[in-house]
Write an enzyme that holds these catalytic residues in place. Sequence first.
Site, PDB file in Angstrom:
ATOM      1  N   ASP A 442      38.926  42.201  33.807  1.00 15.65           N
ATOM      2  CA  ASP A 442      38.696  40.584  32.991  1.00 15.65           C
ATOM      3  C   ASP A 442      38.755  39.731  33.893  1.00 15.65           C
ATOM      4  O   ASP A 442      37.731  38.675  34.704  1.00 15.65           O
ATOM      5  CB  ASP A 442      39.629  39.889  31.629  1.00 15.65           C
ATOM      6  CG  ASP A 442      39.460  40.520  31.028  1.00 15.65           C
ATOM      7  OD1 ASP A 442      38.538  41.547  30.477  1.00 15.65           O
ATOM      8  OD2 ASP A 442      40.472  40.682  30.242  1.00 15.65           O
TER       9      ASP A 442
HETATM   10  P1  NAP Z   1      42.106  44.002  32.314  1.00 15.88           P
HETATM   11  O1  NAP Z   1      40.755  42.784  32.460  1.00 15.88           O
HETATM   12  O2  NAP Z   1      43.159  44.413  31.260  1.00 15.88           O
HETATM   13  O3  NAP Z   1      41.649  45.626  32.710  1.00 15.88           O
HETATM   14  C1  NAP Z   1      42.840  47.321  33.010  1.00 15.88           C
HETATM   15  C2  NAP Z   1      41.195  48.061  33.928  1.00 15.88           C
HETATM   16  O4  NAP Z   1      41.809  49.136  33.973  1.00 15.88           O
HETATM   17  C3  NAP Z   1      40.329  48.307  32.007  1.00 15.88           C
HETATM   18  O5  NAP Z   1      38.663  48.181  32.682  1.00 15.88           O
HETATM   19  C4  NAP Z   1      40.856  49.405  31.894  1.00 15.88           C
HETATM   20  O6  NAP Z   1      39.512  50.271  32.159  1.00 15.88           O
HETATM   21  C5  NAP Z   1      41.201  49.608  33.567  1.00 15.88           C
HETATM   22  N1  NAP Z   1      42.812  51.032  33.450  1.00 15.88           N
HETATM   23  C6  NAP Z   1      43.317  50.982  33.625  1.00 15.88           C
HETATM   24  N2  NAP Z   1      43.979  52.903  33.203  1.00 15.88           N
HETATM   25  C7  NAP Z   1      43.689  52.666  34.301  1.00 15.88           C
HETATM   26  C8  NAP Z   1      43.689  53.946  34.990  1.00 15.88           C
HETATM   27  N3  NAP Z   1      45.186  54.727  35.253  1.00 15.88           N
HETATM   28  N4  NAP Z   1      42.778  53.975  36.553  1.00 15.88           N
HETATM   29  C9  NAP Z   1      42.022  53.235  36.654  1.00 15.88           C
HETATM   30  N5  NAP Z   1      41.301  52.380  35.483  1.00 15.88           N
HETATM   31  C10 NAP Z   1      42.563  52.067  35.133  1.00 15.88           C
HETATM   32  O7  NAP Z   1      43.005  43.957  33.486  1.00 15.88           O
HETATM   33  P2  NAP Z   1      43.467  42.305  34.923  1.00 15.88           P
HETATM   34  O8  NAP Z   1      41.410  42.474  35.693  1.00 15.88           O
HETATM   35  O9  NAP Z   1      44.369  42.463  35.415  1.00 15.88           O
HETATM   36  O10 NAP Z   1      42.976  41.248  33.693  1.00 15.88           O
HETATM   37  C11 NAP Z   1      44.063  41.297  33.237  1.00 15.88           C
HETATM   38  C12 NAP Z   1      43.907  40.977  31.190  1.00 15.88           C
HETATM   39  O11 NAP Z   1      45.346  40.443  31.223  1.00 15.88           O
HETATM   40  C13 NAP Z   1      43.508  39.407  31.935  1.00 15.88           C
HETATM   41  O12 NAP Z   1      42.613  39.259  30.337  1.00 15.88           O
HETATM   42  C14 NAP Z   1      44.948  38.174  31.355  1.00 15.88           C
HETATM   43  O13 NAP Z   1      44.239  37.236  31.139  1.00 15.88           O
HETATM   44  C15 NAP Z   1      45.556  39.276  30.258  1.00 15.88           C
HETATM   45  N6  NAP Z   1      46.943  39.092  30.294  1.00 15.88           N
HETATM   46  C16 NAP Z   1      47.115  38.723  32.013  1.00 15.88           C
HETATM   47  C17 NAP Z   1      49.043  38.031  32.168  1.00 15.88           C
HETATM   48  C18 NAP Z   1      49.348  38.384  33.459  1.00 15.88           C
HETATM   49  O14 NAP Z   1      50.167  37.589  33.340  1.00 15.88           O
HETATM   50  N7  NAP Z   1      49.245  38.829  34.279  1.00 15.88           N
HETATM   51  C19 NAP Z   1      49.823  38.681  30.737  1.00 15.88           C
HETATM   52  C20 NAP Z   1      48.519  38.763  29.607  1.00 15.88           C
HETATM   53  C21 NAP Z   1      47.489  38.863  29.531  1.00 15.88           C
HETATM   54  P3  NAP Z   1      39.690  52.060  31.838  1.00 15.88           P
HETATM   55  O15 NAP Z   1      40.275  52.204  30.234  1.00 15.88           O
HETATM   56  O16 NAP Z   1      38.311  52.970  31.271  1.00 15.88           O
HETATM   57  O17 NAP Z   1      40.462  52.826  32.474  1.00 15.88           O
END
Ligand code: NAP
Length: 515
Positions: A442
Site C-alpha cells: 500500500d
Molecule cells: P501491505 O500493504 O499490507 O502489504 C504487505 C505485502 O507484503 C503484501 O503485498 C504481501 O503480498 C506481502 N507479504 C506478506 N507476507 C510476505 C512474506 N512472507 N514474504 C514476502 N512478502 C510478503 O504493507 P505495507 O505496504 O507495509 O502497508 C501497511 C498497510 O497497513 C497500510 O495500508 C496501512 O495503512 C495499514 N496499517 C498500518 C498500520 C501502522 O500503524 N503501521 C496499522 C494498521 C494498518 P503477498 O501476500 O503476495 O506476499
Amino acid sequence: MILGAPPLNPPAPLPVAEHVAALPPWVLLAYLAAGVLFILALRGLSSPATSQRGNRYGMIGMGIAVVTTLATQAPIPPGALLPQPTPDDLRILFQILAAIALGAVIGIVTARRIAMTAMPQLVAAFHSLVGLAAVLVGWAAYLNPEAFGIVVPALTTVDGDLVSTRLARINPVSRLEMGLGIAIGAITFSGSVIAFLKLAGKMSGAPILLPLRHVINLGTLLAILGLTAYFMTDQDLWVIATLTALAFLIGFLLIIPIGGADMPVVVSMLNSYSGWAAAAMGFTLHNTAMIVTGALVGSSGAILSYIMCRAMNRSFISVIAGGFGAEAGAITDASKTDRPWKRGSAEDAAFLLKQAENVIVIPGYGMAVAQAQHILREMGDFLKNEGVNVKYAIHPVAGRMPGHMNVLLAEAAVPYDEVFELEDINSEFAQADVAFIIGANDVVNPAAKTDKASPIYGMPVFDVDKAKTVMFIKRSMGGVGYAGVDNDVFYMDQTMMLLGDAKKMVEEIVKALQH
Ligand code: NAP
C-alpha cells in the site's frame, strides 16, 4: 490498579485540600520527580536511538510513583516524615506486593513470547486491562467511599432521607470524577476487547455496520452524559450501574463498525481514553502521579492518533464513524494476472544491485512476517562494501503499528543514519537506480495519488515509479496489501517481480551477490 489501592488503614476521611496538605513535602516532590521522568520517557521514546533510555526513565518514574503511593497509605503522624504501619497495614502491603509480583511475571513472560507482528493486539489487550482497572477502582470508591476520603463530612452517618442505599453520601464532585472515570474505563475495556479480537483474527476484521448505528451511538452517548450529570444529584445504585452497562455497550458499538485498516488508529485512540480514565480516577483518589500520568497518556495517545490519521490521509471523524476496510480482498487473482508483468530471479536482482549506485530499500509488513530484517541488513552491508549507496525508506504506516519498521531495522542493527522518513527521502527516488520493495505494498501504491475511488486515495506514498528499476518482493501476484487494492507498480516496464518469501528471496540474492 496499585496507584488506586484504597488506604491500608483507613483514617478519618479528609477533604482533598487537607489530605494533600497533610502529606509530608517529600511525597509531592516524589510525585513531581515521577512526572518529570514520565515526560523524559516520552521524549526518549520518540527516536529509536534514545528509546531504551526513555524506557528506563519510565520504569524509574513508575517505581517512584508506586513506592510513594504505597508509603503514604499507612498513617503518617503530624510532623513525621515516614509512615508508621500497623501489622494490618503490613499484611495488606504484602498482599499488594504479591499481586504486583504476579502481574510482573505475567507481563514479562507475555512480552518475551509475543511476536513483533502480534504487538498491536497485545497493546489492545493491555489497554482493556487499564480500562477495567478504572471501572473497578471507580466501583470500589463508590462502594467504600470512606476509605477513599470522598464522603461529605456532615453526612457521614446513614441519612435515610437523602440516601436510599446504606451508603454514606459521596462528595458530588467526586461522583462526577467517578462517573467519568467509570464511563471512559468501560468504553476503553469493551472497545479494546473488540480491537483485540479483530486484530488477532478471532473475529472478522471487516466493518460490521448496524442499521441506524449513528442514531443508536449518539443516543447511548447522550444517555451516558446525562446519567453522569444526574449521578451528581443522586448516588443511587441504579444510576451508576446503568451508566457502567451503557458505557460497556457503547465501547462495543463504537468499535465493531471500524475496519481492520483503521484499527491501529483505534488502538491509539483507546490508549488515549485509558489515559483520561486514569486521570479522572487520579482526581477521585487525590493522587497527583495518577493525574499527571493519565494526562500524559491521554494527550500523547490523542496526538499519535492524529498523526496516524494524517499519514493515512483519513480524517479522525471518518475513522470513528467506521466503515473503512469493507473493500478489503475485493480484487481477485484473475484481475491481476490479466495484465502483463515481468518476473525476475535472485540472480537478476543481484546483478542489477551490484551495478547500481543508489539503492533505496522500502520495507513493509511482509518483511516483518518473513522476519527478513537481518538478512536484509547483510545484503545492505554487502552492497555498501561494493561502494553502493544504500538507504532505507520508512513510511509512517508501513507494517501494522507505528514505528514497526524502525523497531525491526534497529533490531537488525541497521545504522540510524541510513534510515529516512517519507518526506525526507521521497525526492531521492528520481536519482535512485533501484527501489527495492520488500513486503511493502500500500505504501508504494500510486493509486493513492491518482485514483479518487481508491480507499487509500490521498495517503502520501513513495514515488517508486521514478526509480530506474523497481524490485518488488512478495509471495504471489494474488496477495494484496492491507487496503486490498491492486497496485500498478507490479505492471510497470521497469518493475521486476521477485516472487517468494521475503527472507528466502533475500538469502538467495545475498548468495548470488557473493558469487
Ligand atoms: P501491505 O500493504 O499490507 O502489504 C504487505 C505485502 O507484503 C503484501 O503485498 C504481501 O503480498 C506481502 N507479504 C506478506 N507476507 C510476505 C512474506 N512472507 N514474504 C514476502 N512478502 C510478503 O504493507 P505495507 O505496504 O507495509 O502497508 C501497511 C498497510 O497497513 C497500510 O495500508 C496501512 O495503512 C495499514 N496499517 C498500518 C498500520 C501502522 O500503524 N503501521 C496499522 C494498521 C494498518 P503477498 O501476500 O503476495 O506476499
